[in-house]
Design a protein around this motif. Structure first.
Motif, PDB file in Angstrom:
ATOM      1  N   LEU A 198       0.831  -1.210   0.000  1.00 19.67           N
ATOM      2  CA  LEU A 198       0.000   0.000   0.000  1.00 19.67           C
ATOM      3  C   LEU A 198       0.866   1.261   0.000  1.00 19.67           C
ATOM      4  CD1 LEU A 198      -2.834  -0.956   2.514  1.00 19.67           C
ATOM      5  CD2 LEU A 198      -3.122  -0.412   0.099  1.00 19.67           C
ATOM      6  N   GLY A 199       1.931   1.241   0.788  1.00 21.93           N
ATOM      7  CA  GLY A 199       2.841   2.386   0.822  1.00 21.93           C
ATOM      8  C   GLY A 199       3.511   2.629  -0.512  1.00 21.93           C
ATOM      9  N   SER A 200       3.919   1.547  -1.195  1.00 24.92           N
ATOM     10  CA  SER A 200       4.594   1.706  -2.489  1.00 24.92           C
ATOM     11  C   SER A 200       3.629   2.207  -3.563  1.00 24.92           C
ATOM     12  CB  SER A 200       5.227   0.380  -2.930  1.00 24.92           C
ATOM     13  OG  SER A 200       4.245  -0.580  -3.267  1.00 24.92           O
ATOM     14  N   ILE A 201       2.365   1.756  -3.513  1.00 20.63           N
ATOM     15  CA  ILE A 201       1.370   2.243  -4.484  1.00 20.63           C
ATOM     16  C   ILE A 201       1.102   3.731  -4.262  1.00 20.63           C
ATOM     17  CG2 ILE A 201      -1.048   2.062  -5.190  1.00 20.63           C
ATOM     18  CD1 ILE A 201      -0.847  -0.952  -4.546  1.00 20.63           C
ATOM     19  N   ARG A 202       0.955   4.118  -3.001  1.00 17.62           N
ATOM     20  CA  ARG A 202       0.777   5.540  -2.684  1.00 17.62           C
ATOM     21  C   ARG A 202       1.994   6.355  -3.168  1.00 17.62           C
ATOM     22  NH1 ARG A 202      -1.227   6.396   3.496  1.00 17.62           N
ATOM     23  NH2 ARG A 202      -3.370   5.636   3.334  1.00 17.62           N
ATOM     24  N   GLY A 203       3.183   5.829  -2.872  1.00 11.63           N
ATOM     25  CA  GLY A 203       4.402   6.539  -3.252  1.00 11.63           C
ATOM     26  C   GLY A 203       4.546   6.681  -4.750  1.00 11.63           C
ATOM     27  N   LEU A 204       4.219   5.620  -5.477  1.00 10.99           N
ATOM     28  CA  LEU A 204       4.309   5.654  -6.939  1.00 10.99           C
ATOM     29  C   LEU A 204       3.386   6.726  -7.508  1.00 10.99           C
ATOM     30  CD1 LEU A 204       5.620   4.186  -9.364  1.00 10.99           C
ATOM     31  CD2 LEU A 204       3.632   2.667  -9.398  1.00 10.99           C
ATOM     32  N   ALA A 205       2.135   6.751  -7.038  1.00  5.55           N
ATOM     33  CA  ALA A 205       1.179   7.750  -7.523  1.00  5.55           C
ATOM     34  C   ALA A 205       1.629   9.160  -7.161  1.00  5.55           C
ATOM     35  CB  ALA A 205      -0.205   7.459  -6.942  1.00  5.55           C
ATOM     36  N   GLN A 206       2.107   9.331  -5.923  1.00  3.98           N
ATOM     37  CA  GLN A 206       2.518  10.657  -5.456  1.00  3.98           C
ATOM     38  C   GLN A 206       3.725  11.174  -6.237  1.00  3.98           C
ATOM     39  OE1 GLN A 206       2.970  11.223  -1.193  1.00  3.98           O
ATOM     40  NE2 GLN A 206       4.885  12.315  -1.507  1.00  3.98           N
ATOM     41  N   LEU A 207       4.754  10.342  -6.377  1.00  7.86           N
ATOM     42  CA  LEU A 207       5.989  10.807  -7.008  1.00  7.86           C
ATOM     43  C   LEU A 207       5.786  11.117  -8.486  1.00  7.86           C
ATOM     44  CD1 LEU A 207       8.555   8.422  -5.278  1.00  7.86           C
ATOM     45  CD2 LEU A 207       8.080  10.811  -4.763  1.00  7.86           C
ATOM     46  N   ILE A 208       5.006  10.282  -9.182  1.00  7.86           N
ATOM     47  CA  ILE A 208       4.739  10.554 -10.602  1.00  7.86           C
ATOM     48  C   ILE A 208       3.925  11.840 -10.749  1.00  7.86           C
ATOM     49  CG2 ILE A 208       3.474   9.735 -12.621  1.00  7.86           C
ATOM     50  CD1 ILE A 208       4.326   6.901 -11.856  1.00  7.86           C
ATOM     51  N   SER A 209       2.925  12.033  -9.876  1.00  8.56           N
ATOM     52  CA  SER A 209       2.063  13.217  -9.960  1.00  8.56           C
ATOM     53  C   SER A 209       2.853  14.501  -9.741  1.00  8.56           C
ATOM     54  CB  SER A 209       0.941  13.115  -8.934  1.00  8.56           C
ATOM     55  OG  SER A 209       0.162  11.950  -9.146  1.00  8.56           O
ATOM     56  N   TYR A 210       3.645  14.530  -8.683  1.00  4.33           N
ATOM     57  CA  TYR A 210       4.360  15.764  -8.343  1.00  4.33           C
ATOM     58  C   TYR A 210       5.623  15.955  -9.182  1.00  4.33           C
ATOM     59  CZ  TYR A 210       1.146  16.899  -4.652  1.00  4.33           C
ATOM     60  OH  TYR A 210       0.002  17.266  -3.971  1.00  4.33           O
ATOM     61  N   GLU A 211       6.110  14.886  -9.790  1.00  6.98           N
ATOM     62  CA  GLU A 211       7.217  15.044 -10.737  1.00  6.98           C
ATOM     63  C   GLU A 211       6.768  15.845 -11.957  1.00  6.98           C
ATOM     64  OE1 GLU A 211       9.532  11.888 -13.351  1.00  6.98           O
ATOM     65  OE2 GLU A 211       9.882  11.591 -11.221  1.00  6.98           O
ATOM     66  N   LEU A 212       5.511  15.686 -12.340  1.00  6.91           N
ATOM     67  CA  LEU A 212       4.973  16.440 -13.478  1.00  6.91           C
ATOM     68  C   LEU A 212       4.953  17.936 -13.170  1.00  6.91           C
ATOM     69  CD1 LEU A 212       3.566  16.559 -16.232  1.00  6.91           C
ATOM     70  CD2 LEU A 212       1.390  16.176 -15.055  1.00  6.91           C
TER      71      LEU A 212
END
Length: 330
Positions: A150-164
């Motif tokens: 769950l933490g990795s899924i949250r992290g993946l979504a967060q990092l990709i979103s804010y990287e944009l």
């Protein structure tokens, strides 16, 4: 010695010095954070190991090195071992393109205080920051744990979103300098820092790097109150230490890049260039710690809403306004 040998020796010396400085800084940034948070929360913090607690980072290192290296049953062995390195190495590699100060003359040779000055330095930074996502994603997936996943899924979504939004906030900087070279971006701010021209881009970049560092209020991938420790729940010993150190190296690196893109890098009046650069980096580190001590964690839906519906549209609008302003100046 031939010129090529001298150049290689200078590069190797710069690599060794930068690694020593940055790893030492990361260790003592942990100590500084614990002391500052203690001051904010009206307590003492670490003060037992060495004078004023200054040897606490060494004690922490010994503790991590001597802890049992545990791997859960059913974990994907090689990916589980690889993930911490994938979280720390991109942050360390980014150091190669950060300009730490004005060039120096040493023994008749001009030495740039930058390991390598690439003509696509900004793009290299964006590429390396995108690779760091894999450390979080694979660490949680390979652990064979629901909390870690769950933490990795949250992290993946967060990092990709804010990287944009982080990448879009840097587009006006490129438009103003017409270069991806970090040294040219710094030199373009010799007269006036870009934060004056681009305050909105600076705010978007600052919020985005907070999210990229997974710091409060954006520590959704870890969220101790919900997910134990999130994506690195199952890690122990020095493998956990790599995730931990990678985060603090990232704070220093991203603080240095924020200073490079918006605060003139090493430029400033009266004081030496190195003092100006590191002063700005430490100011960003203090800001990150202060925010951690004062702000609550966002909910996951609030985090994603803020990234996609606020920061990204504002960054796109800022690009259009900057382009319009540059056309009018022609």
């Amino acid at each position: 010695m031939t010129m090529l040998t001298i150049d290689m020796a200078i590069i190797l010396a710069k690599i060794g010095l930068v690694l020593f400085v940055i790893l030492t800084l990361a260790a003592y940034l942990v100590f500084a954070e614990r002391k500052l948070l203690a001051w904010i929360q009206d307590r003492k913090g670490p003060n037992r190991v060495g004078p004023f607690g200054l040897l606490q980072p060494l004690a922490d290192l010994i503790k991590l090195l001597t802890k049992e290296d545990f791997r859960p049953v059913g974990a994907d062995k090689w990916i589980f071992y690889l993930a911490p390195a994938m979280a720390a190495i991109p942050a360390i590699m980014t150091l190669a393109i950060v300009p730490f100060g004005a060039p120096l003359i040493i023994l008749g040779h001009e030495v740039n205080l930058q390991i390598v000055d690439l003509n696509i330095g900004l793009l290299v930074f964006m590429a390396l920051s995108s690779i760091a996502v894999y450390g979080v994603a694979l660490g949680g997936w390979a652990s064979n744990s629901k909390y870690a996943l769950l933490g990795s899924i949250r992290g993946l979504a967060q990092l990709i979103s804010y990287e944009l939004s982080m990448g879009l906030s840097l587009v006006p900087v490129v438009m103003l300098t017409r270069s991806f070279t970090l040294s040219e971006i710094v030199n373009a701010q010799a007269g006036c820092w870009f934060i004056v021209y681009q305050p909105l881009a600076f705010i978007i970049f600052l919020v985005s790097i907070l999210a990229e560092c997974k710091r409060i209020p954006f520590d959704i991938p870890e969220a101790e109150g919900e997910l134990v420790a999130g994506f690195h729940t199952e890690y122990s010993g020095m493998r956990f230490g790599l995730f931990f150190v990678g985060e603090y190296i990232n704070i220093v690196v991203l603080g240095g890049l924020a200073a490079t893109f918006f605060l003139g890098g090493w430029h400033g009046p009266l004081l030496p260039p190195l003092v100006w650069f590191w002063g700005k980096v430490f100011a960003f580190a203090f800001l990150f710690i202060w925010i951690r001590g004062t702000m609550p964690r966002l909910r996951y839906d609030q985090l994603m809403h803020f990234g996609w519906k606020v920061l990204t549209p504002l960054a796109l609008l800022n690009i259009l306004v900057t382009g319009w302003w540059l056309v009018l100046r022609m």
